[in-house]
Every structure is written in C-alpha cells, then in structure tokens.
Write an enzyme that holds these catalytic residues in place. Structure first.
Site, mmCIF file in Angstrom:
data_model
loop_
_atom_site.group_PDB
_atom_site.id
_atom_site.type_symbol
_atom_site.label_atom_id
_atom_site.label_comp_id
_atom_site.label_asym_id
_atom_site.label_seq_id
_atom_site.Cartn_x
_atom_site.Cartn_y
_atom_site.Cartn_z
ATOM 1 N N ASN A 9 75.221 11.016 -6.852
ATOM 2 C CA ASN A 9 75.444 11.740 -8.218
ATOM 3 C C ASN A 9 74.371 12.543 -8.500
ATOM 4 O O ASN A 9 73.328 12.012 -8.793
ATOM 5 C CB ASN A 9 75.614 10.643 -9.085
ATOM 6 C CG ASN A 9 75.534 11.047 -10.835
ATOM 7 O OD1 ASN A 9 75.586 12.298 -10.800
ATOM 8 N ND2 ASN A 9 75.358 10.321 -11.641
ATOM 9 N N LYS A 11 73.689 14.435 -10.796
ATOM 10 C CA LYS A 11 73.166 14.528 -12.603
ATOM 11 C C LYS A 11 73.050 15.751 -12.741
ATOM 12 O O LYS A 11 73.514 16.770 -12.251
ATOM 13 C CB LYS A 11 72.179 13.519 -12.721
ATOM 14 C CG LYS A 11 72.400 12.111 -12.289
ATOM 15 C CD LYS A 11 71.457 11.188 -12.914
ATOM 16 C CE LYS A 11 71.859 9.725 -12.211
ATOM 17 N NZ LYS A 11 71.131 8.761 -13.019
ATOM 18 N N HIS A 95 80.466 7.270 -16.831
ATOM 19 C CA HIS A 95 79.142 7.143 -16.244
ATOM 20 C C HIS A 95 78.357 6.281 -17.566
ATOM 21 O O HIS A 95 78.503 6.840 -18.789
ATOM 22 C CB HIS A 95 78.222 8.294 -15.581
ATOM 23 C CG HIS A 95 76.979 7.971 -14.973
ATOM 24 N ND1 HIS A 95 75.917 7.767 -15.706
ATOM 25 C CD2 HIS A 95 76.884 7.802 -13.701
ATOM 26 C CE1 HIS A 95 75.076 7.441 -14.869
ATOM 27 N NE2 HIS A 95 75.374 7.580 -13.768
ATOM 28 N N GLU A 97 75.474 6.921 -18.628
ATOM 29 C CA GLU A 97 74.462 8.130 -19.520
ATOM 30 C C GLU A 97 75.416 8.561 -20.511
ATOM 31 O O GLU A 97 75.129 8.950 -21.672
ATOM 32 C CB GLU A 97 73.897 8.854 -18.584
ATOM 33 C CG GLU A 97 72.590 8.248 -17.812
ATOM 34 C CD GLU A 97 72.420 8.851 -16.525
ATOM 35 O OE1 GLU A 97 72.810 9.958 -16.215
ATOM 36 O OE2 GLU A 97 71.725 8.356 -15.633
ATOM 37 N N GLU A 167 77.792 -0.445 -11.920
ATOM 38 C CA GLU A 167 76.349 0.214 -12.273
ATOM 39 C C GLU A 167 75.716 -0.507 -13.272
ATOM 40 O O GLU A 167 75.881 -0.177 -14.373
ATOM 41 C CB GLU A 167 76.412 1.673 -12.442
ATOM 42 C CG GLU A 167 76.930 2.571 -11.325
ATOM 43 C CD GLU A 167 76.443 3.819 -11.095
ATOM 44 O OE1 GLU A 167 76.005 4.305 -10.380
ATOM 45 O OE2 GLU A 167 76.840 4.553 -12.178
ATOM 46 N N GLY A 173 68.169 4.450 -12.522
ATOM 47 C CA GLY A 173 67.159 5.547 -12.513
ATOM 48 C C GLY A 173 65.997 4.647 -12.912
ATOM 49 O O GLY A 173 64.777 5.172 -13.143
ATOM 50 N N SER A 212 69.594 2.316 -8.487
ATOM 51 C CA SER A 212 68.330 2.686 -7.563
ATOM 52 C C SER A 212 68.742 2.132 -5.974
ATOM 53 O O SER A 212 67.798 1.633 -5.564
ATOM 54 C CB SER A 212 67.296 1.924 -8.173
ATOM 55 O OG SER A 212 66.938 2.238 -9.615
HETATM 56 C C1 PEP Z 1 73.641 6.774 -11.275
HETATM 57 O O1 PEP Z 1 73.448 7.421 -11.920
HETATM 58 O O2 PEP Z 1 74.880 6.602 -10.886
HETATM 59 C C2 PEP Z 1 72.565 6.008 -10.177
HETATM 60 C C3 PEP Z 1 73.162 5.044 -9.391
HETATM 61 O O3 PEP Z 1 71.598 6.572 -10.391
HETATM 62 P P1 PEP Z 1 70.085 6.114 -9.565
HETATM 63 O O4 PEP Z 1 70.591 5.605 -8.110
HETATM 64 O O5 PEP Z 1 68.978 6.913 -9.638
HETATM 65 O O6 PEP Z 1 69.604 4.674 -10.084
#
Ligand code: PEP
Length: 251
Positions: A9, A11, A95, A97, A167, A173, A212
């Site tokens: 992703n 973003k 997602h 966010e 997630e 993040g 992450s």
């Molecule tokens: C995401 O936003 O889908 C994600 C998993 O981000 P990160 O790997 O940076 O935590």
C-alpha cells in the site's frame, strides 16, 4: 493450501520520478512464483505502474473506490469500473486511515465492497482495532463487527472473491507490530466467524496481516497457520525490502 499474497500500500506517496524509481527497483526483484504480489499506488500513478510493470506478475490495485460501481456525477470520486478500465484488478476497502480520518463507517465500506465486486475488482477488506479498543479487551468484538457488517449485508459468499487484511490500527505506521501470536489469535477468529456460515469458503479465504511488517518480521508472522501474507505500507516503498517480504511469504 492457500496461496500467499503480499500487497504493498503506497498510500499518498510518490511523484512520477519516485514512482519510476520504485518500478525500476521492483522490476529487478526476484519474486517467488508461489506468491501473489500486488501494489496499490495512488490513483494518479496507476497507469504509470501498470505500464512500468509489464512482464512482471504483479497485480495493480487502487486504495479506494466510490460507493457507485459505475461512472456518473460524483465529483472527485473514482468508480470501480473506471479502475477496471485503468487495468486495476484489486482495491483496498475500509483502510483504517479512511475509517478514522475520513469517517468511513461500516455502511459506506460495505457499499464500496459491493461496488468493487460488481465492477469486477477483488476487494481487500481492512479490519482492525485501535489501541484503546485492544486495551479494553474489545479486539475480537470490534473486528467481528467490521466483518459482520459486510457478511450480514452481502452474505458470506462474497468472500470467495475477496481478501481480508487484519490491521491493528496501533501497529500501522508506528513501528509496532502485533506479535505473531496476537495476530494469529485475530486471524483464527476471523476464519472461525466465516466458517460458522461456510466452512469450505473460510478455509480458502486469504487473511493478510498488516501493521509495520518488515523483512525482518515477515517470516515469523507468515509462519502462523492463519496468516496468509501481508499488507505492507511503509516498507513497500523500498523495492528491496518489499521484495524480501515477498520472498519471506514464499519460503
Ligand atoms: C497499511 O497502512 O496498510 C500498513 C500496513 O502500513 P505500515 O506497514 O506502514 O504499518
């Protein structure tokens, strides 16, 4: 036996120049044949990525789609059918966010999921709890409710052509990763929830872990019985790191 998947992703990152560099880096990666690999650039860069990855078996998806499957008067939105026309095959739905910063609730998420499928895109439904919810012992309930919003409205069989990404919001993040055991507990609960309605389908649905994920943590996470790969944010912007995560899924 479920085929692993690793999805990147990107973003709201990238310029034409940095995306060209990332494509170049991805084209140099040895990607394992037994793993489905997908990337989700910003809408602006989808065409560049589709063209740049020609010859590489990497699916391209979008990070969101409109609640309407087909084009029409909806300023600023992108319809799932337009994404198909742009040669996308997948789309992220719900997602965290978007759920938290753009107030996307379960009803909108479900409509987007349905729109994606009706246009022929494979949705990746993102679910996960906040830190406060985990600390209050509500993780399984929160995730179950996010999943139930879709199954109760659309039926469980829609997951025959969809992927789920667990997630935990507190791990996205932040550099914090759920332990393999913490993630496995939630993945197993998601699968059990689907199995209560359709056991055969539940055994086939891919459930990715996101939060992450790095090359160093990937193998251990992907070694858990109900973790079928990863949805990778930050680390997917580095082609070498992303390639290593894909290879960890294939090992
Ligand atoms: C995401 O936003 O889908 C994600 C998993 O981000 P990160 O790997 O940076 O935590």
């Amino acid at each position: 036996m479920r085929r692993p998947m690793v999805a990147g992703n990107w973003k709201m990152h990238g310029t034409r120049a940095s995306v060209a560099e990332l494509i170049n880096g991805l084209n140099q990666q040895a990607l394992p044949a037994g793993v489905d690999v997908a990337v989700f650039p910003s809408c602006l860069h989808i065409a560049q990525v589709v063209d740049g990855l020609v010859g590489k078996v990497v699916a391209v998806g979008a990070q969101d789609c409109a609640t309407e499957a087909h084009q029409g008067a909806l300023t600023g939105e992108v319809a799932a059918s337009q994404l198909v026309d742009a040669r996308c095959s997948m789309v992220l739905i719900g997602h965290s966010e978007r759920r938290s910063l753009l107030a996307e609730g379960d009803e909108v998420v479900t409509r987007k999921f349905a729109a994606a499928q009706s246009a022929g895109l494979m949705p990746v439904l993102c679910v996960g709890e906040t830190l406060a919810e985990r600390e209050a012992g509500q993780t399984l309930d929160v995730v179950a409710a996010q999943l139930a919003a879709v199954t109760e409205s659309l039926g469980v069989d829609v997951f025959a052509d969809a992927v789920i990404a667990y997630e935990p919001v507190w791990a996205i993040g932040t550099g914090l990763t759920a332990s393999p055991e913490q993630a496995q507990e939630v993945h197993a609960a998601i699968r059990a929830q689907l199995a209560a309605k359709n056991a055969v389908l539940a055994g086939k649905v891919r459930i990715l872990y996101g939060g992450s994920v790095k090359a160093a943590s990937a193998a251990e996470l992907f070694g858990m019985p109900d973790i079928d790969g990863g949805l990778v944010g930050g680390a997917s912007l580095n082609a070498d790191e992303f390639g290593a995560i894909c290879r960890a899924a294939g090992s």
